[in-house]
Design a protein around this motif. Sequence first.
Motif, PDB file in Angstrom:
ATOM      1  N   GLY A 140       0.802  -1.146  -0.124  1.00 35.50           N
ATOM      2  CA  GLY A 140      -0.142   0.047   0.158  1.00 35.50           C
ATOM      3  C   GLY A 140       0.822   1.159  -0.075  1.00 35.50           C
ATOM      4  N   GLY A 141       0.305   2.483  -0.015  1.00 34.19           N
ATOM      5  CA  GLY A 141       1.015   3.446  -0.017  1.00 34.19           C
ATOM      6  C   GLY A 141       1.023   4.302   1.482  1.00 34.19           C
ATOM      7  N   PRO A 142       1.536   5.479   1.430  1.00 29.65           N
ATOM      8  CA  PRO A 142       1.544   6.284   2.781  1.00 29.65           C
ATOM      9  C   PRO A 142       0.174   6.574   3.329  1.00 29.65           C
ATOM     10  CG  PRO A 142       2.506   7.612   0.820  1.00 29.65           C
ATOM     11  CD  PRO A 142       2.221   6.256   0.359  1.00 29.65           C
ATOM     12  N   LEU A 143      -0.839   6.518   2.398  1.00 29.37           N
ATOM     13  CA  LEU A 143      -1.907   7.042   3.182  1.00 29.37           C
ATOM     14  C   LEU A 143      -3.093   5.767   3.525  1.00 29.37           C
ATOM     15  CD1 LEU A 143      -2.893   9.998   0.836  1.00 29.37           C
ATOM     16  CD2 LEU A 143      -1.453  10.100   2.904  1.00 29.37           C
ATOM     17  N   GLY A 144      -2.455   4.886   2.949  1.00 28.65           N
ATOM     18  CA  GLY A 144      -3.308   3.450   3.458  1.00 28.65           C
ATOM     19  C   GLY A 144      -2.538   2.350   3.177  1.00 28.65           C
ATOM     20  N   ASN A 145      -2.040   1.474   4.157  1.00 29.60           N
ATOM     21  CA  ASN A 145      -1.109   0.156   3.833  1.00 29.60           C
ATOM     22  C   ASN A 145      -1.548  -0.728   4.927  1.00 29.60           C
ATOM     23  OD1 ASN A 145       0.719   0.703   6.243  1.00 29.60           O
ATOM     24  ND2 ASN A 145       1.187   2.543   5.039  1.00 29.60           N
ATOM     25  N   PHE A 146      -0.946  -2.180   4.627  1.00 29.43           N
ATOM     26  CA  PHE A 146      -1.190  -3.110   5.553  1.00 29.43           C
ATOM     27  C   PHE A 146      -0.053  -3.903   5.766  1.00 29.43           C
ATOM     28  CE2 PHE A 146      -1.985  -7.779   6.076  1.00 29.43           C
ATOM     29  CZ  PHE A 146      -2.962  -7.738   7.110  1.00 29.43           C
ATOM     30  N   SER A 147       0.484  -4.326   6.904  1.00 29.09           N
ATOM     31  CA  SER A 147       1.729  -5.082   7.194  1.00 29.09           C
ATOM     32  C   SER A 147       1.451  -6.479   8.174  1.00 29.09           C
ATOM     33  CB  SER A 147       2.879  -4.153   8.043  1.00 29.09           C
ATOM     34  OG  SER A 147       3.027  -2.780   7.297  1.00 29.09           O
ATOM     35  N   ILE A 148       2.156  -7.278   7.461  1.00 31.08           N
ATOM     36  CA  ILE A 148       2.245  -8.450   8.332  1.00 31.08           C
ATOM     37  C   ILE A 148       3.716  -8.878   8.594  1.00 31.08           C
ATOM     38  CG2 ILE A 148       2.409  -9.683   6.077  1.00 31.08           C
ATOM     39  CD1 ILE A 148       0.695 -12.062   7.640  1.00 31.08           C
ATOM     40  N   GLY A 149       3.981  -9.325   9.928  1.00 35.51           N
ATOM     41  CA  GLY A 149       5.181  -9.357  10.221  1.00 35.51           C
ATOM     42  C   GLY A 149       5.433 -10.533  11.297  1.00 35.51           C
ATOM     43  N   GLY A 150       6.629 -10.902  11.625  1.00 36.93           N
ATOM     44  CA  GLY A 150       6.794 -11.934  12.408  1.00 36.93           C
ATOM     45  C   GLY A 150       8.352 -11.910  12.907  1.00 36.93           C
ATOM     46  N   GLY A 151       8.313 -12.453  14.363  1.00 34.29           N
ATOM     47  CA  GLY A 151       9.892 -12.426  14.698  1.00 34.29           C
ATOM     48  C   GLY A 151      10.056 -13.601  15.792  1.00 34.29           C
ATOM     49  N   TYR A 152      11.178 -13.298  16.644  1.00 31.21           N
ATOM     50  CA  TYR A 152      11.406 -14.032  17.441  1.00 31.21           C
ATOM     51  C   TYR A 152      11.927 -13.351  18.656  1.00 31.21           C
ATOM     52  CZ  TYR A 152      13.035 -17.936  20.464  1.00 31.21           C
ATOM     53  OH  TYR A 152      13.257 -18.914  21.392  1.00 31.21           O
ATOM     54  N   LEU A 153      11.186 -13.342  19.971  1.00 29.97           N
ATOM     55  CA  LEU A 153      11.734 -12.489  21.115  1.00 29.97           C
ATOM     56  C   LEU A 153      12.291 -13.370  22.146  1.00 29.97           C
ATOM     57  CD1 LEU A 153      11.146  -9.877  22.912  1.00 29.97           C
ATOM     58  CD2 LEU A 153       9.005 -10.826  23.590  1.00 29.97           C
ATOM     59  N   ALA A 154      13.407 -13.071  22.516  1.00 28.42           N
ATOM     60  CA  ALA A 154      14.034 -13.559  23.551  1.00 28.42           C
ATOM     61  C   ALA A 154      14.628 -12.608  24.875  1.00 28.42           C
ATOM     62  CB  ALA A 154      15.474 -14.411  22.804  1.00 28.42           C
TER      63      ALA A 154
END
Length: 195
Positions: A140-154
């Motif tokens: 998406g652009g700066p005025l409308g977007n969607f993010s999906i993320g993942g990671g590992y917390l230690a």
Amino acid sequence: SYFILDILESALIKQPGDGSAPLQAGGTEIEATSRPAAAGPITNEHDTRYFFAPTAYNLKKGQLYYNTIYFFLHDIQYGISDHFSFGMGTSLIGLPVYFTPKFSIPTGERSSLALGDLLIFGTYGTNAIGNLAYGNFTIGGPLGNFSIGGGYLATNESELTGRTSSAVFNLSGMRSISPRIYLLTENYFFGIQTR
């Protein structure tokens, strides 16, 4: 509240005879500029993050971003290049201290992939250390977007946390509904914690 300063584009060389009062910088006369007012948003100056979670977009080279939450928590981010930024933050009492490098790779005109890290030291009188290595994708652009993320917390063993590790997933999005109002959502999902 937040402020963005574009170090490379925030000043113009003064033209002789234009009648403005220049600032002095290293012997060169410069004139500070401001962004023009507009009926609608030209761009979202806050498009590199949501409330806390990052988008996969990066600051441009030379941009400096300052964010504060009720003047208690202070955060700065700097665009080292168009694809790499580095930041840090702390509270008024100096604890915790965190560092946030992020590397972004555009995957299209309106999408980007990022790899980053959140490293936290010292949490209010304990010897806690936490690290969240993550990856995310934004479309998406700066005025409308969607993010999906993942990671590992230690985190290390401490009085506050014990020894805890967990997978972390994030879904976030934003949408402009007026020149100054955005709808924003930021959601976290934690996997099974292990000691």
